[in-house]
Scaffold this motif. Sequence first.
Motif, PDB file in Angstrom:
ATOM      1  N   UNK A 222       0.788  -1.232   0.000  1.00 27.31           N
ATOM      2  CA  UNK A 222       0.000   0.000   0.000  1.00 27.31           C
ATOM      3  C   UNK A 222       0.822   1.286   0.000  1.00 27.31           C
ATOM      4  N   UNK A 223       2.136   1.165   0.042  1.00 28.92           N
ATOM      5  CA  UNK A 223       2.985   2.341  -0.082  1.00 28.92           C
ATOM      6  C   UNK A 223       3.044   3.228   1.128  1.00 28.92           C
ATOM      7  N   UNK A 224       2.697   2.723   2.291  1.00 25.21           N
ATOM      8  CA  UNK A 224       2.701   3.558   3.499  1.00 25.21           C
ATOM      9  C   UNK A 224       2.855   2.697   4.739  1.00 25.21           C
ATOM     10  N   UNK A 225       3.241   3.321   5.842  1.00 16.56           N
ATOM     11  CA  UNK A 225       3.258   2.656   7.146  1.00 16.56           C
ATOM     12  C   UNK A 225       1.841   2.758   7.711  1.00 16.56           C
ATOM     13  N   UNK A 226       1.249   1.670   8.180  1.00 18.40           N
ATOM     14  CA  UNK A 226      -0.141   1.716   8.649  1.00 18.40           C
ATOM     15  C   UNK A 226      -0.303   2.464   9.965  1.00 18.40           C
ATOM     16  N   UNK A 227      -1.492   3.035  10.151  1.00 13.87           N
ATOM     17  CA  UNK A 227      -1.837   3.574  11.459  1.00 13.87           C
ATOM     18  C   UNK A 227      -2.241   2.404  12.353  1.00 13.87           C
ATOM     19  N   UNK A 228      -2.614   2.701  13.586  1.00 18.87           N
ATOM     20  CA  UNK A 228      -2.942   1.617  14.527  1.00 18.87           C
ATOM     21  C   UNK A 228      -4.190   0.858  14.104  1.00 18.87           C
ATOM     22  N   UNK A 229      -5.095   1.508  13.366  1.00 21.01           N
ATOM     23  CA  UNK A 229      -6.302   0.822  12.914  1.00 21.01           C
ATOM     24  C   UNK A 229      -5.936  -0.300  11.945  1.00 21.01           C
ATOM     25  N   UNK A 230      -5.014  -0.019  11.022  1.00 19.06           N
ATOM     26  CA  UNK A 230      -4.576  -1.042  10.085  1.00 19.06           C
ATOM     27  C   UNK A 230      -3.906  -2.208  10.781  1.00 19.06           C
ATOM     28  N   UNK A 231      -3.082  -1.910  11.777  1.00 18.02           N
ATOM     29  CA  UNK A 231      -2.381  -2.955  12.525  1.00 18.02           C
ATOM     30  C   UNK A 231      -3.369  -3.814  13.307  1.00 18.02           C
TER      31      UNK A 231
END
Length: 399
Positions: free
Chosen positions: A319-328
């Motif tokens: 996805x080309x980005x570091x996830x926020x806590x919701x994604x984790x």
Amino acid sequence: MRRSLMLLATLALAAVACEKKSTPAPAEPSPGGQSAGAPAASPTPTDANTILLGEVGSLTGPEATFGISARNGIELALNEANAAGGVKGKKLAVRVYDSQGRPEEGAQAATRLITQDKVVVILGEAASSVSMAMAEKAQAAGVPMITPTSTSPEVTKKGDYIFRVCFIDDFQGLVMAKFARENLKLSKVAVLRDNKAAFSMGLADVFTQKFKEMGGEIVSDESYSKGDTDFRAQLTAIKQLKPEAVFVPGYYTDVGIIARQSREVGLKVPLLGGDGWDSDKLYELGGSALEGSFFSNHYSPDNPDPALQQFLKKYKEAYGAVPDSVGVLAYDAARVAIEAMKRAPDTSGPALRDAIAATKDFPGVSGRITLDSHRDAVKEAVVLKVAGGKAEFVTTVKP
């Protein structure tokens, strides 16, 4: 990343339009990780060899980054499970609906997932107010629901089919009250809460209680309503009482504006907050006004844990980005559901409910997850500091 987000938003908007015309087909996780989001984006019909899960998230609306990152995390988890052979010899697929960040939309989506799509588990939502509306539908139907990041204690009180993989506001409020008193040595703090958000109200209540118990003073407790754009009156009133910090347990969409306006009225003390701050958009909205502020969160990408770092690498590649806590946490919620399916004798509601409830010491990428008797996760929290336009790890607080 920007082109990818624009594509996802376009698909989500198209899907909302499709929902009004017909019942969409379930979206199956795609190998490339980009097309499995909104309903009808990838019309792959399910069959006897497919287990269908449901997901509800804010793919559009003011908190759209939460819904998009949750969808990404869940997609990665299902892709991995399918690559490893699926569950009980069957493939996993997910049907996704857009809540728009609104409780009534979330409730309608949950109803569709239960009555039309016949899903075995519902994943979502991020926001507590939306999750509570969904939980009533899931509980009544006997369909297990796991929320990744809804921290209000009221969510899992809806019934024994409702679970979460994050800590609750009681713990998060304690973390920030303790950090304010012991780490920052603050004695006078003001509170600015969103009176339309269960998350914000609950977190403010706990912080206020704990901070007072530790000998601190709450000099002002102001409020606003979701959708407000001018907070200057409340901030000016707070400034007159000379607090050493302001606790703002809102979502990033409001906090960024509040930070800018606080500086405009001459209120230059640090802001404190919770996990609702966690989005790259926060720094775009708040800019330098956020420097020196602190918030609690579920994880830090700076954590060297190998499992977390491997997940972050896979997420960024997709996805080309570091996830926020919701994604984790959405990734963890999906994995908890998948492991429960493997342990359960079948995929009926009662069997999956009991298997999920038995989750102990699960190796989540956000930390070890054990579900207590209230179906809440027992796990640690981190405190982050805004510095240089990003969040830096400060400390970890264990239960």
